[in-house]
Design a protein around this motif. Structure first.
Motif, short mmCIF file in Angstrom:
data_model
loop_
_atom_site.label_atom_id
_atom_site.label_comp_id
_atom_site.label_asym_id
_atom_site.label_seq_id
_atom_site.Cartn_x
_atom_site.Cartn_y
_atom_site.Cartn_z
N GLN A 1 -8.70 4.21 -15.79
CA GLN A 1 -8.81 4.99 -15.18
C GLN A 1 -8.50 4.96 -13.52
O GLN A 1 -9.37 4.94 -13.07
N PHE A 2 -8.35 5.82 -13.36
CA PHE A 2 -7.73 6.52 -12.07
C PHE A 2 -7.17 7.17 -11.89
O PHE A 2 -6.29 7.54 -11.91
N THR A 3 -7.27 7.15 -9.74
CA THR A 3 -6.55 8.37 -9.52
C THR A 3 -6.38 8.70 -7.80
O THR A 3 -5.58 7.62 -7.55
N ILE A 4 -4.91 9.60 -8.13
CA ILE A 4 -3.65 8.94 -7.27
C ILE A 4 -3.42 10.23 -6.22
O ILE A 4 -4.27 11.61 -6.45
N CYS A 5 -3.92 10.25 -5.02
CA CYS A 5 -4.63 10.93 -3.92
C CYS A 5 -3.07 10.80 -2.70
O CYS A 5 -3.08 9.77 -2.64
N PRO B 1 -2.55 2.82 12.91
CA PRO B 1 -3.03 2.04 12.21
C PRO B 1 -2.67 1.38 11.35
O PRO B 1 -2.45 0.50 10.73
N GLY B 2 -1.21 0.93 11.65
CA GLY B 2 -0.31 0.15 11.47
C GLY B 2 0.82 0.37 10.48
O GLY B 2 0.60 0.98 10.36
N ASP B 3 0.54 -0.92 10.01
CA ASP B 3 1.94 -0.93 8.31
C ASP B 3 0.48 -1.00 6.78
O ASP B 3 -0.89 -1.25 7.33
N ASN B 4 0.84 -0.97 6.15
CA ASN B 4 0.60 -1.29 4.57
C ASN B 4 -0.43 -2.23 4.33
O ASN B 4 -1.73 -1.89 3.79
N ASP B 5 0.43 -3.39 5.06
CA ASP B 5 -0.47 -4.49 5.24
C ASP B 5 -1.39 -5.12 5.98
O ASP B 5 -1.85 -6.13 6.44
N ASP B 6 -1.35 -4.48 7.24
CA ASP B 6 -2.09 -4.29 8.24
C ASP B 6 -3.67 -4.47 8.03
O ASP B 6 -3.83 -3.12 7.58
N TYR B 7 -4.55 -5.17 7.62
CA TYR B 7 -6.47 -5.16 6.67
C TYR B 7 -5.77 -3.89 5.66
O TYR B 7 -6.87 -2.19 6.28
N PRO B 8 -5.35 -3.66 4.70
CA PRO B 8 -5.39 -3.23 3.71
C PRO B 8 -6.33 -2.82 3.09
O PRO B 8 -7.95 -3.77 3.21
N ILE B 9 -7.04 -1.84 2.94
CA ILE B 9 -8.53 -1.03 2.05
C ILE B 9 -7.93 -0.99 0.53
O ILE B 9 -7.42 -0.07 0.19
N PHE B 10 -9.08 -1.29 -0.39
CA PHE B 10 -8.96 -1.71 -1.87
C PHE B 10 -10.12 -0.56 -2.39
O PHE B 10 -11.45 -1.11 -1.86
N ILE B 11 -9.97 0.55 -3.08
CA ILE B 11 -11.13 1.60 -2.72
C ILE B 11 -11.60 2.22 -4.76
O ILE B 11 -10.65 1.93 -5.45
N LYS C 1 0.90 4.63 3.95
CA LYS C 1 1.91 5.15 4.61
C LYS C 1 2.13 6.78 4.10
O LYS C 1 2.98 7.36 4.67
N SER C 2 3.26 6.48 2.80
CA SER C 2 3.38 7.72 2.37
C SER C 2 2.55 9.02 2.46
O SER C 2 2.88 9.67 1.81
N ASN C 3 1.30 8.73 3.18
CA ASN C 3 0.20 9.49 2.79
C ASN C 3 -0.40 9.66 1.33
O ASN C 3 -1.14 10.68 0.89
N GLU C 4 -0.88 8.09 1.03
CA GLU C 4 -1.18 8.48 -0.59
C GLU C 4 -2.02 7.23 -0.70
O GLU C 4 -1.82 6.10 0.47
N MET C 5 -2.83 7.33 -1.86
CA MET C 5 -3.66 6.03 -2.09
C MET C 5 -4.07 6.27 -3.47
O MET C 5 -4.15 7.41 -3.57
N ASN C 6 -4.84 4.88 -3.86
CA ASN C 6 -5.44 4.87 -5.08
C ASN C 6 -6.77 4.75 -5.12
O ASN C 6 -7.28 4.06 -4.57
N LEU C 7 -7.77 5.45 -5.98
CA LEU C 7 -9.00 5.56 -6.38
C LEU C 7 -8.90 4.90 -7.96
O LEU C 7 -8.88 5.55 -8.82
#
Length: 234
Positions: A84-88, A136-146, A206-212
């Motif tokens: 299960q996951f959430t896309i925000c 905030p840099g690019d997606n691969d600059d210190y990415p955060i997995f939640i 950078k697309s203003n999206e994230m997955n939980l």
């Protein structure tokens, strides 16, 4: 982030994971969470971090008022293998990512024992510059997995654990924070150290999206206790 931890007298219980595991927790009750004064000037602490990044994160994460055009849009999904996951969507990439990086950075500059494992080395200055310059840099600059375990009732959600440095099998240096039912895993490596694709496809983008990602209910305790190399009792 501490709001659910306070008792009726505005105190927080403090104990070690091992004491909790063996049922002999000696619980002390400090009056507040981890706080260290004097490490930031007022402009950075209040005007930059507080009024810009923390204010946005508080409203975005805890359901406080945001204009409809700025509010996140989240939908729940389940993969073919049952994950299960959430896309925000409509997440402010700059504000939310820099808010989270500011937690990591402040832990690194802190002298409090609670944050002793957070030592960023040369990355500390790089992240400081990102925060103060609003970059905030690019997606691969210190990415955060939640990840979240809020669906698991047997694991306390009113819990903040001591942040840990964990070197995973792929060789990446990660820093893990557990705060109120959410696990934040920061990947801190040079640009030459390739980040796994599943991390880049889930991190704040950078697309203003994230997955939980939602941890399966039967896995939550194993993951939490595994952080401290403890096994659940039979």
């Amino acid at each position: 982030m501490y709001q659910d931890l306070y008792d009726s007298n505005h105190r927080i219980s403090s104990f070690t994971p091992y004491e909790l595991l063996i049922g002999e927790a000696h619980i002390s009750k400090p009056s507040s969470g981890e706080y260290e004064e004097g490490i930031l000037c007022a402009d950075c602490d209040i005007k930059l971090l507080g009024q810009i990044y923390e204010d946005y994160a508080s409203k975005m994460m805890y359901g406080k008022s945001l204009p409809e055009k700025d509010a996140p849009i989240c939908e729940n999904y389940k993969s073919q293998d049952g994950l299960q996951f959430t896309i925000c969507k409509n997440i402010d990439y700059k504000k939310f990512k820099l808010f989270l990086l500011s937690i990591l950075w402040r832990a690194s500059i802190s002298s409090r024992p609670f944050f002793s494992e957070i030592q960023l080395g040369p990355h500390q200055e790089k992240i400081r510059e990102m925060i103060i310059n609003g970059n905030p840099g690019d997606n691969d600059d210190y990415p955060i997995f939640i990840m979240s375990y809020v669906t698991e009732n047997s694991v306390p959600q009113d819990l903040i654990t001591q942040p840990r440095k964990i070197k995973i099998k792929e060789g990446h240096n990660t820093y893990l924070f557990v705060i109120g039912g959410i696990l934040y895993i920061f990947y801190v490596n040079s640009k030459d150290h390739k980040i796994p694709e599943f991390i880049l496809s889930s991190t704040i983008r950078k697309s203003n999206e994230m997955n939980l990602i939602h941890i399966p209910p039967d896995k939550a305790w194993n993951i939490i206790l595994g952080l401290y190399k403890r096994k659940p009792s039979a």
